[in-house]
Write a protein that holds these residues in place. Sequence first.
Motif, PDB file in Angstrom:
ATOM      1  N   GLY A  17      78.935  -0.609  36.913  1.00 59.79           N
ATOM      2  CA  GLY A  17      77.660  -0.104  36.437  1.00 59.79           C
ATOM      3  C   GLY A  17      77.589   1.396  36.318  1.00 59.79           C
ATOM      4  O   GLY A  17      76.525   1.947  36.069  1.00 59.79           O
ATOM      5  N   ILE A  18      78.689   2.107  36.512  1.00 60.25           N
ATOM      6  CA  ILE A  18      78.658   3.560  36.454  1.00 60.25           C
ATOM      7  C   ILE A  18      78.602   4.015  35.015  1.00 60.25           C
ATOM      8  O   ILE A  18      78.879   3.278  34.081  1.00 60.25           O
ATOM      9  CB  ILE A  18      79.882   4.158  37.171  1.00 60.25           C
ATOM     10  N   GLN A  19      78.254   5.292  34.834  1.00 65.85           N
ATOM     11  CA  GLN A  19      78.133   5.850  33.505  1.00 65.85           C
ATOM     12  C   GLN A  19      79.506   5.947  32.833  1.00 65.85           C
ATOM     13  O   GLN A  19      80.522   6.113  33.494  1.00 65.85           O
ATOM     14  CB  GLN A  19      77.484   7.234  33.580  1.00 65.85           C
ATOM     15  N   GLN A 216      71.622   0.431  31.005  1.00 65.90           N
ATOM     16  CA  GLN A 216      70.947   1.707  31.221  1.00 65.90           C
ATOM     17  C   GLN A 216      69.498   1.635  30.752  1.00 65.90           C
ATOM     18  O   GLN A 216      69.131   0.772  29.942  1.00 65.90           O
ATOM     19  CB  GLN A 216      71.675   2.836  30.474  1.00 65.90           C
ATOM     20  N   GLN A 217      68.664   2.536  31.269  1.00 62.99           N
ATOM     21  CA  GLN A 217      67.249   2.572  30.914  1.00 62.99           C
ATOM     22  C   GLN A 217      67.013   3.255  29.575  1.00 62.99           C
ATOM     23  O   GLN A 217      66.045   2.967  28.882  1.00 62.99           O
ATOM     24  CB  GLN A 217      66.461   3.307  32.015  1.00 62.99           C
ATOM     25  N   GLU A 218      67.890   4.172  29.203  1.00 69.73           N
ATOM     26  CA  GLU A 218      67.750   4.933  27.963  1.00 69.73           C
ATOM     27  C   GLU A 218      68.288   4.128  26.782  1.00 69.73           C
ATOM     28  O   GLU A 218      69.102   3.221  26.933  1.00 69.73           O
ATOM     29  CB  GLU A 218      68.509   6.261  28.103  1.00 69.73           C
ATOM     30  N   HIS A 219      67.803   4.474  25.571  1.00 76.95           N
ATOM     31  CA  HIS A 219      68.365   3.876  24.360  1.00 76.95           C
ATOM     32  C   HIS A 219      69.833   4.271  24.233  1.00 76.95           C
ATOM     33  O   HIS A 219      70.282   5.287  24.783  1.00 76.95           O
ATOM     34  CB  HIS A 219      67.598   4.371  23.128  1.00 76.95           C
ATOM     35  N   ASP A 220      70.595   3.475  23.488  1.00 78.97           N
ATOM     36  CA  ASP A 220      72.009   3.779  23.286  1.00 78.97           C
ATOM     37  C   ASP A 220      72.365   3.868  21.800  1.00 78.97           C
ATOM     38  O   ASP A 220      73.525   3.775  21.424  1.00 78.97           O
ATOM     39  CB  ASP A 220      72.899   2.732  23.961  1.00 78.97           C
ATOM     40  N   ASP A 221      71.354   4.081  20.942  1.00 77.17           N
ATOM     41  CA  ASP A 221      71.572   4.038  19.498  1.00 77.17           C
ATOM     42  C   ASP A 221      72.522   5.147  19.041  1.00 77.17           C
ATOM     43  O   ASP A 221      73.465   4.901  18.279  1.00 77.17           O
ATOM     44  CB  ASP A 221      70.238   4.156  18.761  1.00 77.17           C
ATOM     45  N   LEU A 222      72.297   6.377  19.500  1.00 77.29           N
ATOM     46  CA  LEU A 222      73.151   7.490  19.098  1.00 77.29           C
ATOM     47  C   LEU A 222      74.548   7.370  19.694  1.00 77.29           C
ATOM     48  O   LEU A 222      75.529   7.794  19.079  1.00 77.29           O
ATOM     49  CB  LEU A 222      72.508   8.823  19.508  1.00 77.29           C
TER      50      LEU A 222
END
Length: 256
Positions: A17-19, A216-222
């Motif tokens: 689960g890490i970045q 992740q909580q943030e979008h990943d589109d970019l």
Amino acid sequence: GDISYAQEYECQFVSQGIQLLTRAQIAAALVNEAPVPTFALREKTDLYFGLDLGKRQDHTALVVLELTWTNGERNPVTHGIPLIPRLTVRHAPRLALDTETVNIPRFVRDAAQKFAAPYGTPTKKGTLLIDATGNGHTVVELFRKETHGLKLTPVCITSGHKAKVLKDSYLGIPRTDLLTRMRMLFERGLISIDRTAHGVDVLQRELSQFEPSGHQQEHDDLVIALALAAWQATTDHPSLLGLPENPPVFPRQRLL
């Protein structure tokens, strides 16, 4: 990459689960201005466009990667001068949620015109990869009717292990391959992010929070758009990953 090596060869139990990237790697990639190639190498500049489609929950995001070349140090034995490639994020906009699908081709066409070579200078080649997974075929059909001057490659992101050509000129690319190649570019220091580029702040935030698991909580589109463009760049130029460059293909000629 470092994480995969630690898992496979050093027997380390690394959390899934890490970045994908560390904040230090992202900060090291930031530059105040995009590199400018010499006049002799300007004609080798390429542009790679990655487009991730969205509608109501996710944004439609576009990332423009510019590939430039610089001269390395002269070999003292052969006196040859190697060429070193480098990728730079030049543009990273995204559309608002619920943007009409018919506006997406114009969104990409405007970006392509923004980075078109000025009159009298070498023409920049451009390749566009579209994430057509799911219902993206409608957008692909719109692009095929548009005049945008880019080489179009529709992509279906898969869970397999090898890229392969699918029906109707689609390309199936494993998600792990997309993310691994992008991470290797950051680890090798061969990708930069222009601070002045449009949408860089959002791209930084997505990169810093992105997890390979997608939780992740943030979008990943970019991030996905960047990974698509980087995949095509590393396919065309394997030296970005430390592999031998593809040899040029010369037509067979008959000597009379």
